[in-house]
Write a protein that holds these residues in place. Sequence first.
Motif, PDB file in Angstrom:
ATOM      1  N   ALA A  37      81.136  52.724  68.834  1.00  0.00           N
ATOM      2  CA  ALA A  37      81.837  53.770  69.588  1.00  0.00           C
ATOM      3  C   ALA A  37      82.524  54.697  68.587  1.00  0.00           C
ATOM      4  CB  ALA A  37      82.874  53.132  70.489  1.00  0.00           C
ATOM      5  N   THR A  42      87.274  52.396  71.461  1.00  0.00           N
ATOM      6  CA  THR A  42      87.371  51.021  71.959  1.00  0.00           C
ATOM      7  C   THR A  42      88.836  50.652  72.218  1.00  0.00           C
ATOM      8  OG1 THR A  42      85.385  50.478  70.705  1.00  0.00           O
ATOM      9  CG2 THR A  42      86.670  48.622  71.524  1.00  0.00           C
ATOM     10  N   PHE A 182      77.554  46.173  69.353  1.00  0.00           N
ATOM     11  CA  PHE A 182      78.709  45.534  69.989  1.00  0.00           C
ATOM     12  C   PHE A 182      78.431  44.954  71.371  1.00  0.00           C
ATOM     13  CE2 PHE A 182      82.880  46.531  72.322  1.00  0.00           C
ATOM     14  CZ  PHE A 182      83.567  45.426  71.862  1.00  0.00           C
TER      15      PHE A 182
HETATM   16  N1  ASP Z   1      83.503  49.487  68.941  1.00  0.00           N
HETATM   17  C1  ASP Z   1      83.720  48.097  68.630  1.00  0.00           C
HETATM   18  C2  ASP Z   1      85.074  47.910  67.975  1.00  0.00           C
HETATM   19  O1  ASP Z   1      85.790  48.879  67.786  1.00  0.00           O
HETATM   20  C3  ASP Z   1      82.647  47.505  67.804  1.00  0.00           C
HETATM   21  C4  ASP Z   1      82.476  48.084  66.426  1.00  0.00           C
HETATM   22  O2  ASP Z   1      82.983  49.153  66.119  1.00  0.00           O
HETATM   23  O3  ASP Z   1      81.818  47.448  65.608  1.00  0.00           O
HETATM   24  O4  ASP Z   1      85.454  46.815  67.693  1.00  0.00           O
END
Ligand code: ASP
Length: 437
Positions: A37, A42, A182
């Motif tokens: 993202a 997130t 993810f």
């Molecule tokens: N978007 C998710 C997180 O912020 C997964 C990732 O960035 O790897 O944890």
Amino acid sequence: MKVLKFGGTSVGTAERIKNVAQLIVEDGQPKFVVLSAMSGTTNTLLEISGYYRLQNAVGASEVIVRLEQKYKEVVEALYTNEDLKKEAKRVMKGIFEYVRSFANRPFTIYEEKCIVAQGELISTNLMNLYLRQEGVKVGFLQALDFMRIDKNAEPDFQYIEEHLKEQIRAAGEQDVYITQGFICRNAYGDIDNLLRGGSDYSASIIGAAIRAEEIQIWTDIDGMHNNDPRVVAHTKPVRHLNFDEAAELAYFGAKILHPTCITPARMYNIPVRLLNTMDPKAPGTLVSNETEQNMIKAIAAKDGITSIRIKSSRMLLAYGFLRQVFEIFEHYKTSIDLITTSEVGVSLTIDRDKHLDEIVTDLKKFGAVSVDKDMVIICVVGDMRWDNLGFESKVVDALRNVPVRMISYGGSNYNISVLVRKEDKVKALQALSEALF
Ligand code: ASP
Ligand code: MG
């Protein structure tokens, strides 16, 4: 085919999405792209979930409005083609309507996972449309159609491989395949995820499933450094690590790689390259099964460690003692990092003290228990086989002015770990850096 994973900051603005698209198409080679993202999303989705959990729809709505506004701006900045812009707006509208649909309904961890999954769905939709605007032939695959964990929350490799291949076949021959990091489904088919930072893991699982020629993890740092750049001046990127060294470093502090990410890549011996979107020509770090002999590679530190010592007269000659101790930790699902033993006692460390009080109470059955909080594990990684003379003495010698609570050596060929107090961390990292590099 290579698998390329781009982290949140690498796709953090419209400008960066454009740069990444450039990187993807530059050499004209087919690729499989995995995206996180956009950075911050997130966390924002978790914040929205927090409000829903409290049944505060107004609070959630305020955060949603801000997030939606941000994406409206990104859409404006990305698309010059009116049809694609319209399409992007339609997709965004659908996603934000979905996020809003959770207001005033029972809200549990299941609903939270549905909301948190939207970050990767947004970023991949945006990239898919942008690449199409650039004339790239894109196979847009949905992670929820093939990425799956089992009842123990472990990736279900067989399922993933079968279904991913099916999806690729269905998408036909394309310049670029793109999917979400993810997110996944669990054994019951519900939307789930591979835990925070899990996109690296997705990339590695996908790389293993398609037997990729290489897995590239693109971030905004120049590979893994030989020490923590926030603490020690003049750190350097490490050019090469073997899988074990990289796993030790990832677990013990070097934040650049998700600790479990190495496993699937190693299973099929697929090299993992850590690269920097801000400096794409820089060599970064290559992780493979080759070992550079007689070299100390890097130092990493892991904060927030609690050490526990159990002193017991009953341990003397008592088989089964360690098993009983370990069973207590197992019971509270708390994993042990370091362990040292002597004839009258055992010391070990944990990084999760959620059940510390219960654990200590249970351990008191076996002996006198003492606890030190706010400790730091410092881990030195390199080719440290025991017949490689002098490496452990260099480490110990460098720390002669630092109080060391535990030393662990010999568990693997690649690491020596010491436990120090939080307030001695900087001093220890600097002393080791000076002595070893
Ligand atoms: N978007 C998710 C997180 O912020 C997964 C990732 O960035 O790897 O944890
Ligand atoms: Mg990450």
